[in-house]
Write an enzyme that holds these catalytic residues in place. Structure first.
Site, short mmCIF file in Angstrom:
data_model
loop_
_atom_site.label_atom_id
_atom_site.label_comp_id
_atom_site.label_asym_id
_atom_site.label_seq_id
_atom_site.Cartn_x
_atom_site.Cartn_y
_atom_site.Cartn_z
N HIS A 50 0.84 -1.20 0.00
CA HIS A 50 0.00 0.00 0.00
C HIS A 50 0.87 1.25 0.00
CE1 HIS A 50 0.57 -0.60 4.45
NE2 HIS A 50 0.80 0.69 4.38
P1 TYD Z 1 -2.26 -4.17 7.46
O1 TYD Z 1 -2.49 -2.79 6.91
O2 TYD Z 1 -2.79 -5.32 6.66
O3 TYD Z 1 -0.72 -4.39 7.73
P2 TYD Z 1 0.50 -4.33 6.68
O4 TYD Z 1 0.41 -3.03 5.98
O5 TYD Z 1 1.72 -4.44 7.52
O6 TYD Z 1 0.39 -5.48 5.75
O7 TYD Z 1 -2.85 -4.20 8.93
C1 TYD Z 1 -3.21 -5.41 9.58
C2 TYD Z 1 -4.44 -5.15 10.42
O8 TYD Z 1 -4.15 -4.26 11.49
C3 TYD Z 1 -5.58 -4.55 9.62
O9 TYD Z 1 -6.78 -5.17 10.05
C4 TYD Z 1 -5.60 -3.10 10.06
C5 TYD Z 1 -5.05 -3.16 11.47
N1 TYD Z 1 -4.31 -1.96 11.89
C6 TYD Z 1 -4.81 -1.19 12.92
O10 TYD Z 1 -5.88 -1.46 13.49
N2 TYD Z 1 -4.10 -0.11 13.33
C7 TYD Z 1 -2.93 0.23 12.77
O11 TYD Z 1 -2.29 1.22 13.18
C8 TYD Z 1 -2.42 -0.57 11.67
C9 TYD Z 1 -1.13 -0.24 10.99
C10 TYD Z 1 -3.15 -1.67 11.28
#
Ligand code: TYD
Length: 137
Positions: A50
């Protein structure tokens, strides 16, 4: 100009060991509103995929090692983070992927804003379209 912007973090080492302090608007170039960390990542996992519309982040691998790919829609660069005294600054509109996590890796992220799903661009084609629209490239 390189996409990889590293911040050297001063370690207050003495004969007891090491200590690093992180302070918003001091050695971290924004007000820190959120901290999260990624751990127990399986070695064959690739995550991220992302960009953010406006969020600024610093990634610090406080234990173990992992690789980060950054992509500005024009070029891609990869960096291996493997020390707690280096932070990788990632500003807005950079696509990122994290991979090759070592078994015990703990990747800590400092963020300039609270979690806001609307700030994410999770589709690579849309990321390129947004860059075009905003004339970032
Ligand atoms: P995700 O965006 O998939 O992680 P990455 O970018 O590392 O692959 O995030 C995993 C899960 O955590 C998703 O359900 C969103 C949640 N999340 C939060 O609740 N708060 C946060 O600050 C972050 C970064 C993720």
């Amino acid at each position: 100009m390189s996409l990889i912007k590293l911040i050297q973090l001063k370690s207050h080492g003495d004969d007891r060991g090491q200590l690093i302090s992180l302070e918003g608007n001091r050695n971290i170039p924004f007000n820190i509103k959120r901290v999260y960390y990624i751990y127990e990542t399986l070695t064959d996992v690739r995550r991220g995929f992302h960009a953010h519309k406006s969020l600024e982040q610093i990634l610090i691998c406080i234990y173990g090692s992992c690789s980060i790919l950054l992509d500005d829609g024009d070029k891609k660069e990869t960096i291996r983070l493997n020390t707690p005294n280096v932070g990788l600054y990632i500003g807005a509109m950079l696509w990122r992927e994290m991979f090759d996590f070592s078994k015990e890796c703990v990747l800590m992220v400092l963020a300039s804003e609270h979690y806001k799903e609307e700030d994410y661009i999770r589709n690579y084609t849309r990321f390129l379209e947004e860059l075009e629209c905003a004339s970032y490239v």
